[in-house]
Design an enzyme around this catalytic site. Structure first.
Site, PDB file in Angstrom:
ATOM      1  N   LYS A 150     -15.567   3.208  14.473  1.00  0.00           N
ATOM      2  CA  LYS A 150     -14.362   2.367  14.572  1.00  0.00           C
ATOM      3  C   LYS A 150     -13.790   2.406  15.994  1.00  0.00           C
ATOM      4  O   LYS A 150     -13.334   1.394  16.519  1.00  0.00           O
ATOM      5  CB  LYS A 150     -13.322   2.861  13.556  1.00  0.00           C
ATOM      6  CG  LYS A 150     -12.511   1.777  12.951  1.00  0.00           C
ATOM      7  CD  LYS A 150     -11.703   2.238  11.752  1.00  0.00           C
ATOM      8  CE  LYS A 150     -12.428   2.015  10.425  1.00  0.00           C
ATOM      9  NZ  LYS A 150     -11.631   2.398   9.263  1.00  0.00           N
TER      10      LYS A 150
ATOM     11  N   ASN B  24       0.845  -1.199   0.000  1.00  0.00           N
ATOM     12  CA  ASN B  24       0.000   0.000   0.000  1.00  0.00           C
ATOM     13  C   ASN B  24       0.879   1.248   0.000  1.00  0.00           C
ATOM     14  O   ASN B  24       2.104   1.162   0.035  1.00  0.00           O
ATOM     15  CB  ASN B  24      -0.990  -0.019   1.172  1.00  0.00           C
ATOM     16  CG  ASN B  24      -0.287  -0.020   2.511  1.00  0.00           C
ATOM     17  OD1 ASN B  24       0.504   0.863   2.799  1.00  0.00           O
ATOM     18  ND2 ASN B  24      -0.552  -1.035   3.326  1.00  0.00           N
TER      19      ASN B  24
HETATM   20  N1  CTP Z   1      -5.285  -2.120  11.949  1.00  0.00           N
HETATM   21  C1  CTP Z   1      -4.781  -3.168  12.698  1.00  0.00           C
HETATM   22  N2  CTP Z   1      -4.738  -4.425  12.165  1.00  0.00           N
HETATM   23  C2  CTP Z   1      -5.185  -4.668  10.938  1.00  0.00           C
HETATM   24  C3  CTP Z   1      -5.722  -3.606  10.174  1.00  0.00           C
HETATM   25  C4  CTP Z   1      -5.749  -2.352  10.709  1.00  0.00           C
HETATM   26  O1  CTP Z   1      -4.376  -2.964  13.847  1.00  0.00           O
HETATM   27  N3  CTP Z   1      -5.123  -5.897  10.465  1.00  0.00           N
HETATM   28  C5  CTP Z   1      -5.302  -0.787  12.551  1.00  0.00           C
HETATM   29  C6  CTP Z   1      -4.616   0.264  11.745  1.00  0.00           C
HETATM   30  O2  CTP Z   1      -3.255   0.388  12.096  1.00  0.00           O
HETATM   31  C7  CTP Z   1      -5.389   1.511  12.116  1.00  0.00           C
HETATM   32  C8  CTP Z   1      -6.763   1.006  12.445  1.00  0.00           C
HETATM   33  O3  CTP Z   1      -6.632  -0.401  12.626  1.00  0.00           O
HETATM   34  O4  CTP Z   1      -4.863   2.096  13.292  1.00  0.00           O
HETATM   35  C9  CTP Z   1      -7.817   1.291  11.407  1.00  0.00           C
HETATM   36  O5  CTP Z   1      -7.557   0.617  10.225  1.00  0.00           O
HETATM   37  P1  CTP Z   1      -8.568   0.652   8.976  1.00  0.00           P
HETATM   38  O6  CTP Z   1      -7.980  -0.238   7.954  1.00  0.00           O
HETATM   39  O7  CTP Z   1      -8.903   2.039   8.630  1.00  0.00           O
HETATM   40  O8  CTP Z   1      -9.864   0.062   9.598  1.00  0.00           O
HETATM   41  P2  CTP Z   1     -10.588  -1.307   9.405  1.00  0.00           P
HETATM   42  O9  CTP Z   1     -10.901  -1.785  10.768  1.00  0.00           O
HETATM   43  O10 CTP Z   1      -9.812  -2.203   8.520  1.00  0.00           O
HETATM   44  O11 CTP Z   1     -11.968  -0.901   8.745  1.00  0.00           O
HETATM   45  P3  CTP Z   1     -12.367  -0.615   7.212  1.00  0.00           P
HETATM   46  O12 CTP Z   1     -11.236  -1.067   6.347  1.00  0.00           O
HETATM   47  O13 CTP Z   1     -13.599  -1.390   7.060  1.00  0.00           O
HETATM   48  O14 CTP Z   1     -12.594   0.876   7.175  1.00  0.00           O
END
Ligand code: CTP
Length: 406
Positions: free
Chosen positions: A335, A209
């Site tokens: 979230k 990414n």
């Molecule tokens: N995060 C994490 N572990 C993962 C994915 C994300 O700890 N496997 C953490 C990221 O570091 C960030 C937070 O979760 O601090 C939010 O990540 P995001 O990808 O925006 O949220 P998601 O929960 O994946 O929700 P969505 O993609 O549905 O918006």
């Protein structure tokens, strides 16, 4: 001239002299202006040019000035500075300081200043233990010189014992102490993640990414400057990690989970600024997959690191980031609650001027109590300080709750 505070870093001729470059960088990351002075022997290990390139300032060299060079630099070089730090300091430099010698430009400078002095010795164990060195150290200490290290361990010469230059974070702590720099995170341990992850799909390819790591690095840097002991779990980043934090490099989300999980029990807060891949390939081929018209690549969900840590938390504060494109505040609040966090920092990634790869960011900080805080567009360092301001309050309140209960 700058309005920054200055320190004079004296580098002498130890094999550890190369570490002084990293030390100069760590001092600059504290917001200090660094002026470097080098003994003759130091120049056998590292060049003045290295320090001039790093600090942007002239290096004071040991040889007495040639005609045309500033004649009184040994007097003027320390002017306006707050501190002299000799690191690495050899047995010889320590002896010359103790004896009050002024046999070159550097020792003349040391004799011509009444600034506080910190000395970080580095030498062979026998040289360190020699009564001459020990009595020189005792004499300097009795005059108010502060010593950091040396550490015990394997030495460059192959011997085992005391003599290794103190670790850079230890030296930085001593400098902070002497200069009484702001330290509202002193004694706190922070675990911060930064950058993006790479999920392998075969022996040559991966899914990645666009995270640059800049926000997480800014947070780690600011937290260390404010006195925290920081461990940075760094994924793939476009920027270097700060010199004064312990950095662990990882690539995949699974490796990041492992490193975070291992360190989580001992920390005060976890800040997940990394862009963690939500999915990984269900199967990773050990060889490079041949080209075909179509490649169906089944993906399975990665463990949510924050979610897992929320289950394991004792008293740790958990902060996450949310990258949202619309209705950003409501999505962020959802979230915050769903992931059971104490704080969420919301980025509007629909805007090209902030977020991924940019040097500036504009965020909204949400906590469980209190109003949302909008941090208007600012350099990521400034945004990092705003985030830490809120984090400090959360950590302190948690401690107070814990103390009242105990
Ligand atoms: N995060 C994490 N572990 C993962 C994915 C994300 O700890 N496997 C953490 C990221 O570091 C960030 C937070 O979760 O601090 C939010 O990540 P995001 O990808 O925006 O949220 P998601 O929960 O994946 O929700 P969505 O993609 O549905 O918006």
């Amino acid at each position: 001239m700058t309005d920054k505070e200055s320190v004079v870093l004296v580098v002498s001729g130890s094999i550890a002299a190369y570490k002084a470059a990293e030390l100069a960088r760590a001092l600059m990351e504290l917001g200090l202006d660094v002026r470097v002075a080098m003994t003759r022997a130091a120049e056998r290990f590292i060049t003045p040019l290295t320090f001039e390139a790093l600090t942007g300032g002239r290096v004071l060299r040991a040889g007495f000035p040639e005609p045309g060079e500033p004649p009184m630099e040994h007097i003027t070089f320390t002017r306006g500075a707050r501190l002299v730090l000799a690191a690495p300091a050899t047995a010889d430099l320590i002896a010359r300081m103790a004896g009050g010698l002024a046999d070159d430009n550097v020792t003349s400078m040391l004799l011509a200043t009444d600034l506080p002095v910190i000395v970080a010795p580095a030498m062979n164990v026998m040289m360190y233990r020699h009564p001459a060195t020990q009595s020189n150290i005792a004499l300097l200490a009795s005059r108010g010189v502060m010593f950091v290290g040396p550490e015990a361990g394997e030495l460059a010469c192959g011997d085992e014992g005391e003599g290794r230059l103190a670790r850079i974070p230890q030296i930085i702590t001593a400098v902070r102490e002497k200069l009484s720099l702001g330290d509202d995170l002193a004694g706190r341990k922070l675990l911060i993640t930064a950058g993006g992850t790479r999920e392998p799909i075969d022996a040559a390819r991966y899914i990645g990414n666009r995270s640059s790591g800049k926000m997480g690095v800014a947070l780690a840097h600011a937290a260390a400057r404010r006195g925290a002991r920081v461990t940075l779990v760094a994924g793939v980043m476009d920027v270097e990690p700060p010199a004064n934090v312990e950095t662990v490099r990882v690539e995949s989300a699974a490796a990041m989970l492992d490193e975070v999980e291992r360190r989580f029990p001992g920390v005060d807060a976890l800040v997940m600024a990394a862009a963690v891949a939500d999915y990984r390939a269900e199967q990773v081929s050990g060889h490079k997959v041949k080209k075909t018209k179509r490649w169906d690549l089944p993906l399975v969900e990665n463990t949510d690191i924050l979610g897992r840590m929320a289950e394991r938390r004792q008293s740790q504060i958990l902060a996450g980031f949310a990258a949202e494109t619309h209705d950003v505040e409501a999505a962020g609040r959802e979230k915050l609650l769903r992931k059971n966090l104490d704080m969420i920092v919301i980025n509007d990634v629909s805007r090209a001027d902030i977020g991924f790869g940019a040097d500036e960011n504009e965020v909204t900080i949400l906590t469980r109590q209190g109003a949302p805080e909008r941090v208007t567009k600012a350099p990521k360092e400034r945004v990092a300080d705003a985030i830490l301001d809120r984090l400090v309050v959360l950590i302190n309140n948690r401690k107070r709750r814990g103390e009242a209960a105990g």
